[in-house]
Design a protein around this motif. Sequence first.
Motif, PDB file in Angstrom:
ATOM      1  N   ASN A  51     -72.788  27.007  31.457  1.00  0.00           N
ATOM      2  CA  ASN A  51     -73.034  25.959  32.464  1.00  0.00           C
ATOM      3  C   ASN A  51     -74.198  25.051  32.066  1.00  0.00           C
TER       4      ASN A  51
ATOM      5  N   ARG B 218     -73.237  22.636  29.153  1.00  0.00           N
ATOM      6  CA  ARG B 218     -72.077  21.770  29.334  1.00  0.00           C
ATOM      7  C   ARG B 218     -72.528  20.312  29.465  1.00  0.00           C
TER       8      ARG B 218
ATOM      9  N   ARG C 114     -72.247  33.043  31.378  1.00  0.00           N
ATOM     10  CA  ARG C 114     -71.841  31.948  32.273  1.00  0.00           C
ATOM     11  C   ARG C 114     -72.944  30.913  32.411  1.00  0.00           C
ATOM     12  N   SER C 115     -74.180  31.371  32.563  1.00  0.00           N
ATOM     13  CA  SER C 115     -75.299  30.440  32.728  1.00  0.00           C
ATOM     14  C   SER C 115     -75.531  29.607  31.476  1.00  0.00           C
TER      15      SER C 115
ATOM     16  N   ASP D 105     -77.728  30.615  40.406  1.00  0.00           N
ATOM     17  CA  ASP D 105     -77.718  31.089  39.017  1.00  0.00           C
ATOM     18  C   ASP D 105     -78.959  31.907  38.699  1.00  0.00           C
TER      19      ASP D 105
END
Length: 199
Positions: free
Chosen positions: A163, A166, A159-160, A138
């Motif tokens: 992630n 989450r 996206r990072s 990442d």
Amino acid sequence: MVAINLLQLKRLATNRSFARGETYFKDGRVHSLATHKAVLTAIVSGQADYSVTLRSGEREIEYSCDCPIGLEGEFCKHLVAAGLASIEPDTETKGKAGKKRKRAASEDDLLAYLERQDKDILVAMLAREAIENPNLRDRLLLEAARINPAGVDLAPYRRSIANATRTNGFVDYYSAYDYTRRILQVTESIGAVAGRFHQ
């Protein structure tokens, strides 16, 4: 090694932490012991692998450990084990490995080794590690997105962020450190991008 002695360790730790740290040291749970500019770092294996740092301050030893006890500012058993390893780097232990301890490689040794390597070899090593290490992958993707000649690619950042944040609705006590570290990693990368636009 960091200038730390047995008396300092006993003063900083509780009797219980010192006894358990001594056991950890004798059991060979201290790994990746390294020094760089008077800072000692190590990994100590307990219920998980914990990162330990010891530094000689002007008046006292500065320390940190990312175990739950260490995050509360206590001088935990992992710090004791690493401290003992720094005092006795060449002692023979009868722990799990049962092998004589070798001199700990320093950060300078690592840098010297990397500087001697061919660029293609280093790229291949880093690529293999990135496949097995999602956090490293990442970070590298964010760096690649940041310096994209066509302009900053925001998709990897989205996206990072997804992630890193989450949680499945809850972050337990033992996962809090990794969760915080992921958040910091993303925010630092976003800060670097923001800085690029303000230059």
